[in-house]
Design a protein around this motif. Structure first.
Motif, PDB file in Angstrom:
ATOM      1  N   THR A  10     -10.671   6.718 -10.190  1.00  0.00           N
ATOM      2  CA  THR A  10     -10.373   5.290 -10.256  1.00  0.00           C
ATOM      3  C   THR A  10     -11.598   4.529  -9.772  1.00  0.00           C
ATOM      4  O   THR A  10     -12.130   4.823  -8.700  1.00  0.00           O
ATOM      5  CB  THR A  10      -9.160   4.938  -9.371  1.00  0.00           C
ATOM      6  OG1 THR A  10      -8.069   5.774  -9.755  1.00  0.00           O
ATOM      7  CG2 THR A  10      -8.766   3.487  -9.562  1.00  0.00           C
ATOM      8  N   VAL A  11     -12.060   3.601 -10.574  1.00  0.00           N
ATOM      9  CA  VAL A  11     -13.242   2.819 -10.218  1.00  0.00           C
ATOM     10  C   VAL A  11     -12.786   1.379 -10.018  1.00  0.00           C
ATOM     11  O   VAL A  11     -12.112   0.813 -10.872  1.00  0.00           O
ATOM     12  CB  VAL A  11     -14.298   2.904 -11.335  1.00  0.00           C
ATOM     13  CG1 VAL A  11     -15.405   1.889 -11.126  1.00  0.00           C
ATOM     14  CG2 VAL A  11     -14.865   4.309 -11.410  1.00  0.00           C
ATOM     15  N   LEU A  66     -21.223   9.321 -10.578  1.00  0.00           N
ATOM     16  CA  LEU A  66     -21.666  10.589  -9.994  1.00  0.00           C
ATOM     17  C   LEU A  66     -22.585  10.371  -8.800  1.00  0.00           C
ATOM     18  O   LEU A  66     -23.158  11.310  -8.265  1.00  0.00           O
ATOM     19  CB  LEU A  66     -22.400  11.423 -11.047  1.00  0.00           C
ATOM     20  CG  LEU A  66     -21.568  11.847 -12.245  1.00  0.00           C
ATOM     21  CD1 LEU A  66     -22.389  12.719 -13.167  1.00  0.00           C
ATOM     22  CD2 LEU A  66     -20.335  12.607 -11.790  1.00  0.00           C
ATOM     23  N   ARG A  67     -22.777   9.120  -8.421  1.00  0.00           N
ATOM     24  CA  ARG A  67     -23.712   8.752  -7.348  1.00  0.00           C
ATOM     25  C   ARG A  67     -25.119   9.226  -7.660  1.00  0.00           C
ATOM     26  O   ARG A  67     -25.894   9.579  -6.764  1.00  0.00           O
ATOM     27  CB  ARG A  67     -23.257   9.333  -5.998  1.00  0.00           C
ATOM     28  CG  ARG A  67     -22.122   8.571  -5.344  1.00  0.00           C
ATOM     29  CD  ARG A  67     -22.594   7.449  -4.395  1.00  0.00           C
ATOM     30  NE  ARG A  67     -23.491   7.770  -3.316  1.00  0.00           N
ATOM     31  CZ  ARG A  67     -23.108   8.167  -2.101  1.00  0.00           C
ATOM     32  NH1 ARG A  67     -21.850   8.313  -1.812  1.00  0.00           N
ATOM     33  NH2 ARG A  67     -24.008   8.400  -1.170  1.00  0.00           N
ATOM     34  N   LEU A  68     -25.488   9.262  -8.907  1.00  0.00           N
ATOM     35  CA  LEU A  68     -26.892   9.500  -9.257  1.00  0.00           C
ATOM     36  C   LEU A  68     -27.644   8.196  -9.071  1.00  0.00           C
ATOM     37  O   LEU A  68     -28.860   8.154  -8.988  1.00  0.00           O
ATOM     38  CB  LEU A  68     -27.014   9.994 -10.702  1.00  0.00           C
ATOM     39  CG  LEU A  68     -26.417  11.372 -10.952  1.00  0.00           C
ATOM     40  CD1 LEU A  68     -26.388  11.720 -12.420  1.00  0.00           C
ATOM     41  CD2 LEU A  68     -27.185  12.442 -10.180  1.00  0.00           C
ATOM     42  N   GLY A  74     -18.385  -1.735  -4.452  1.00  0.00           N
ATOM     43  CA  GLY A  74     -17.277  -1.206  -5.238  1.00  0.00           C
ATOM     44  C   GLY A  74     -16.850   0.178  -4.770  1.00  0.00           C
ATOM     45  O   GLY A  74     -17.546   0.818  -3.987  1.00  0.00           O
ATOM     46  N   ASP A  75     -15.686   0.617  -5.230  1.00  0.00           N
ATOM     47  CA  ASP A  75     -15.144   1.921  -4.834  1.00  0.00           C
ATOM     48  C   ASP A  75     -15.086   2.865  -6.028  1.00  0.00           C
ATOM     49  O   ASP A  75     -14.811   2.446  -7.149  1.00  0.00           O
ATOM     50  CB  ASP A  75     -13.705   1.759  -4.319  1.00  0.00           C
ATOM     51  CG  ASP A  75     -13.670   0.868  -3.091  1.00  0.00           C
ATOM     52  OD1 ASP A  75     -14.650   0.910  -2.316  1.00  0.00           O
ATOM     53  OD2 ASP A  75     -12.676   0.148  -2.938  1.00  0.00           O
ATOM     54  N   ILE A  76     -15.349   4.133  -5.738  1.00  0.00           N
ATOM     55  CA  ILE A  76     -15.200   5.175  -6.762  1.00  0.00           C
ATOM     56  C   ILE A  76     -14.264   6.217  -6.159  1.00  0.00           C
ATOM     57  O   ILE A  76     -14.672   6.989  -5.287  1.00  0.00           O
ATOM     58  CB  ILE A  76     -16.553   5.824  -7.080  1.00  0.00           C
ATOM     59  CG1 ILE A  76     -17.559   4.765  -7.536  1.00  0.00           C
ATOM     60  CG2 ILE A  76     -16.395   6.902  -8.146  1.00  0.00           C
ATOM     61  CD1 ILE A  76     -18.992   5.183  -7.329  1.00  0.00           C
ATOM     62  N   ASN A  82     -13.064   8.256  -1.570  1.00  0.00           N
ATOM     63  CA  ASN A  82     -14.082   7.322  -2.023  1.00  0.00           C
ATOM     64  C   ASN A  82     -15.481   7.952  -2.080  1.00  0.00           C
ATOM     65  O   ASN A  82     -16.144   8.137  -1.057  1.00  0.00           O
ATOM     66  CB  ASN A  82     -14.097   6.093  -1.119  1.00  0.00           C
ATOM     67  CG  ASN A  82     -14.838   4.942  -1.785  1.00  0.00           C
ATOM     68  OD1 ASN A  82     -15.525   5.141  -2.785  1.00  0.00           O
ATOM     69  ND2 ASN A  82     -14.709   3.761  -1.225  1.00  0.00           N
ATOM     70  N   VAL A  83     -15.907   8.262  -3.268  1.00  0.00           N
ATOM     71  CA  VAL A  83     -17.207   8.900  -3.486  1.00  0.00           C
ATOM     72  C   VAL A  83     -18.337   8.005  -2.973  1.00  0.00           C
ATOM     73  O   VAL A  83     -19.367   8.478  -2.487  1.00  0.00           O
ATOM     74  CB  VAL A  83     -17.414   9.195  -4.990  1.00  0.00           C
ATOM     75  CG1 VAL A  83     -18.778   9.802  -5.246  1.00  0.00           C
ATOM     76  CG2 VAL A  83     -16.321  10.115  -5.508  1.00  0.00           C
ATOM     77  N   ALA A  84     -18.140   6.683  -3.057  1.00  0.00           N
ATOM     78  CA  ALA A  84     -19.186   5.752  -2.646  1.00  0.00           C
ATOM     79  C   ALA A  84     -19.531   5.913  -1.180  1.00  0.00           C
ATOM     80  O   ALA A  84     -20.613   5.527  -0.750  1.00  0.00           O
ATOM     81  CB  ALA A  84     -18.745   4.315  -2.940  1.00  0.00           C
TER      82      ALA A  84
END
Lengths: 323, 333
Positions: A10-11, A66-68, A74-76, A82-84
Motif C-alpha cells: 500500500t502506497v 523498492l527504496r532504490l 509518504g508511506d510504503i 513501512n518500508v520508508a
C-alpha cells in the motif's frame, strides 16, 4: 485495516522532489516534483500496471517502492510495515522479498560476469545457497525462464535482447520474491520477442503467485498484463481502475486521449482521435489547478483554479472535476 | 509504368574483414507518385539500410550495392556523387528517428532550414538569404510551430522532442521533394506527441503531393498511415501488398505471426500471446533456404533447400513463400 491481509503493498501520498541546483554557490533554485502525491495498493498475486508518458513519474514511483530512491515523503507499506522507515538491515531483508526487472537488458547486466554468476549473486548475498546447491538452483532458474544450463557459462554479450531480459528475470526470481517491479521490461524488444517475454511473466506469476508492479508506456502491453491500471500524468495519478473498465469506459479526459492516440492495427477503421495541443508542461513548474488543464479538451474555469481530488467512486479512482 | 521509385533486387552487403554482412539481400518494391508505402520489420531486418541505400548515404567501402534503385527512371546507384547531391534534399528527402542528433546543435533552426533551401533550390538560381529565411519561417508555420518567426531564431536544445521532429519535417519539405523517406519518425516520441506528428506528416504529404516511404516497426502506425506495405525479414521483402489486404489475409507466415503477436486493447487479459519462437538469423551466415524457415511453423523440406523468390499471388499481392497462407485460390508463385 481490514484489507491488510489481501494487500501486499500500500502506497500513501508518496512524493519525490528533486532539488534544482543553480547559481554560483549551487543553491537550490527550484524543485522538480517528479512524483507528487501518489497513492495505490496492490493485492497479493495481482498485477498493477502504471502507464503514462515520459516524465510522468512512473519509474520514479517504482524505484521508490523498492527504496532504490529515497522518497521525499509518504508511506510504503509492505505487508503492513513501512518500508520508508526501514534501516539498512531491514532493507536488505525487504529486498529479498521485492525485486526489480529493468528496461534495458543491455545495461543492467554486468558484462564481466557470466550469466550463471549474475543469477547466483543475489543468492550468495542473501545467504540462500552455496556450493553444489547453488549451481543446481542456477540451473533450475535458467530452465524456468526458458534458457538451458549451458547458457550459464556464457557472458551477456553472447545473448540477444530477449534472452538477456530472460536473464534479468531469472536474477529477480533468484531470491524467491513476493513482489517484482517490472520497469518497462519489454519496451526495448521487438514485437515477436515481446510476446515471448509477456507470456513468460504471466506464466511465472501463475506458477509462483507473484505480485507485479508493471510499469510501461505502451497501453496495449499494460492492458494485456494488468488486473488494474493506474494512469499517471505529471507526477500525479489521474485514474485507477480495472483494466477492462478503464479501456472501455475511461473517465479521465487524459485516459481517453491516451487510448485514442494509440495507432490501432486495424486498417480502414477511422478512429475519432483526440489530438492534444502542445507538450507536457515541465514538472519543475507544473500548472496550477488540475495539472492536465493546459492540454485538456474539456477544461473549464474550475480546472485552472483548484486541483481535483483523487476520489473513489464505484470502486474506481479518478481525479477530475468533470466526472 | 510511371513509378516514382522502383527498387529492383537491391542488395547492400557490408564487407568487414573476411565477413560479408548481408544487411539488405534482395529488396524489390515500387512507390507511385503521392502514395504512402510502409516498410515494416523488426530490428536488423534491413529497413533502415534500404532507406540509406536509396539516398546513397552509406560509405562504400564497407557497403557494396548491387541491383537498381530507379528514381523517375534514373538509377541512383550508378550516378555520380554530384548528381546524387542534386537529388538529395530537393527530389528525395529524409527524416530520421532521433531529431536531436540529426539537427546541428550550434546553429539556429531557421538557419538550418534556410541552408537547405539555398543549397537545393529547384531553379538552380540563387536564392537570397532573406528569401531563404522567409521560406524557413513559412515552413515552421506550416508544421504548426507557434510563434514561428521567434522560434526560428532558437537552437535545437531549446525545443522539445516533438518540436524538433516538426523542425525536421519542415526542413525535409522545404524544397518540396517528390519523395520523403521517414525512418521511424515517431519512435522516440510519446503517444500523444506521436499522434500529432503522424497527423502532420499525413496532411503535409497530401498538401504537397509527396510520396512517402514510412519505415516503422509499429503495425498500428502502418494501418493508420499507409496504402501499401512491404514486410521485411532478414534483409529481404517477404510480402508486399495493399495494407487492408495484408492485414486481412497475410500470406507469409512471418507476417501472420507478427500480426498475431501484438497485444490488443480489446484482447483478453493475460491470455497467451502468439509467439514466433527462436531468433532472427545471423546476417553474416544466412541459411541456404528460406531465411524464416527455422522459425516457421509451416516449414517443409523444400523451405530449407532453396530461397523462395518474391512472386505474385492473388492478383497484385506479392509473397516470398512456397506455401503461402490464406490464398483465395489464385496462382501459386
Amino acid at each position: 485495516m481490514s484489507n491488510r491481509d489481501s494487500n501486499l503493498l500500500t502506497v500513501n501520498d508518496l512524493r519525490k522532489h528533486f532539488p534544482i541546483k543553480g547559481g554560483l554557490f549551487g543553491r537550490t533554485v527550484g524543485t522538480v516534483k517528479a512524483v507528487d502525491g501518489v497513492s495505490f495498493s496492490i493485492k497479493r498475486g495481482e498485477t498493477l500496471g502504471l502507464v503514462g508518458e515520459s516524465g510522468c513519474g512512473k519509474s520514479t514511483t517504482g524505484m521508490m517502492v523498492l527504496r532504490l530512491l529515497e522518497p521525499t515523503s509518504g508511506d510504503i507499506l509492505f505487508e503492513g510495515e513501512n518500508v520508508a522507515q526501514f534501516n539498512k538491515s531491514r532493507l536488505k531483508d525487504f529486498r529479498r522479498q521485492a525485486q526489480i526487472v529493468f528496461q534495458d537488458p543491455y545495461a543492467s547486466l554486468n558484462p564481466r560476469m557470466s550469466v550463471g554468476d549474475i543469477i547466483a549473486e543475489p543468492m550468495i548475498l542473501h545467504g540462500i545457497a552455496k556450493g553444489p546447491d547453488l549451481t543446481k538452483r542456477v540451473e533450475k532458474l535458467l530452465r524456468l525462464v526458458g534458457l538451458g544450463p549451458h547458457h550459464g557459462r556464457r557472458y551477456p554479450h553472447e545473448f540477444s535482447g530477449g534472452q538477456r531480459q530472460r536473464v534479468g528475470i531469472a536474477r529477480a526470481l533468484a531470491v524467491n520474491p513476493k513482489l517484482i517491479v517490472c520497469d518497462e521490461p519489454v519496451s526495448a524488444l521487438d514485437v515477436s520477442i515481446q510476446s515471448q517475454i509477456l507470456n513468460l511473466l504471466v506464466e511465472l506469476q501463475q506458477e509462483m503467485g507473484l505480485t507485479y508492479l508493471f510499469i510501461a508506456h505502451g497501453l496495449n502491453v499494460i492492458k494485456h498484463i494488468s488486473d488494474r491500471i493506474g494512469v499517471m500524468y505529471l507526477g500525479k495519478m489521474v485514474e485507477l481502475a480495472g483494466g477492462d473498465e478503464l479501456i472501455t469506459d475511461p473517465w479521465h479526459p487524459y485516459t481517453r486521449t491516451l487510448i485514442s492516440a494509440i495507432p490501432k492495427p486495424q486498417p480502414g477503421q477511422k478512429s475519432n482521435r483526440i489530438i492534444l495541443q502542445g507538450d507536457v508542461p515541465s514538472p519543475a513548474n507544473p500548472p496550477n489547478g488540475c495539472r492536465f488543464h493546459t492540454r485538456c479538451p474539456e477544461c473549464t474555469e474550475i480546472c485552472t483554479l483548484t486541483e481535483p481530488e483523487f476520489k473513489q467512486r464505484n470502486g474506481r479512482f479518478v481525479a477530475c472535476h468533470h466526472v | 509504368m510511371t513509378a516514382l521509385l522502383e527498387i529492383k533486387n537491391l542488395q547492400t552487403h557490408f564487407h568487414i574483414g573476411k565477413r560479408v554482412i548481408k544487411a539488405v539481400d534482395g529488396v524489390t518494391l515500387s512507390v507511385q507518385p503521392g502514395e504512402t508505402l510502409a516498410i515494416v520489420g523488426e530490428s536488423g531486418c534491413g529497413k533502415s539500410v534500404t532507406a540509406m541505400s536509396i539516398m546513397r548515404l552509406l560509405p562504400s567501402p564497407p557497403a557494396k550495392h548491387s541491383g537498381q534503385v530507379l528514381f523517375e527512371g534514373r538509377d541512383i546507384l550508378n550516378m555520380s556523387m554530384e548528381d546524387v547531391q542534386n537529388i538529395r534534399g530537393k527530389e528525395i528527402s529524409m527524416i530520421f528517428q532521433e531529431p536531436m542528433t540529426s539537427l546541428n546543435p550550434a546553429y539556429k533552426i531557421g538557419d538550418q532550414i534556410a541552408e537547405t533551401v539555398r543549397v537545393h533550390d529547384r531553379d538552380g538560381g540563387k536564392v537570397s538569404k532573406k528569401a531563404a529565411w522567409d521560406r524557413a519561417v513559412e515552413m515552421l508555420e506550416k508544421v504548426g510551430i507557434p510563434g514561428a518567426a521567434q522560434r526560428a531564431r532558437q537552437y535545437p536544445h531549446q525545443m522539445s522532442g516533438g518540436m524538433r521532429q516538426r523542425v525536421m519535417i519542415a526542413m525535409a519539405l522545404a524544397c518540396n521533394p517528390k519523395l520523403l523517406l521517414a525512418d521511424e519518425p515517431t519512435t522516440a516520441l510519446d503517444v500523444t506527441i506521436q499522434a500529432q506528428i503522424l497527423d502532420l506528416i499525413r496532411e503535409l504529404a497530401q498538401e504537397f503531393n509527396t510520396a512517402l516511404v514510412l519505415i516503422t516497426h509499429d503495425l498500428g502506425v502502418v494501418a493508420e498511415m499507409a496504402q501499401k506495405m512491404a514486410v521485411m525479414y532478414a534483409g529481404r521483402v517477404v510480402e508486399q501488398g495493399a495494407v487492408t489486404d495484408v492485414f486481412a489475409r497475410p500470406h507469409h507466415p512471418y507476417t501472420a505471426g507478427l500480426l498475431d503477436s501484438i497485444p490488443r486493447l480489446d484482447g483478453m487479459k493475460k491470455q497467451r500471446l502468439h509467439t514466433i519462437e527462436g531468433m532472427v538469423p545471423d546476417l553474416a551466415h544466412l541459411p541456404q533456404g528460406c531465411t524464416f524457415a527455422d522459425r516457421c511453423e509451416y516449414r517443409q523440406a523444400l523451405c530449407g533447400q532453396k530461397k523462395p523468390e518474391l512472386g505474385t499471388v492473388d492478383g497484385g499481392r506479392q509473397v516470398a513463400c512456397y506455401y503461402p497462407l490464406n490464398l483465395t485460390g489464385g496462382d501459386q508463385p
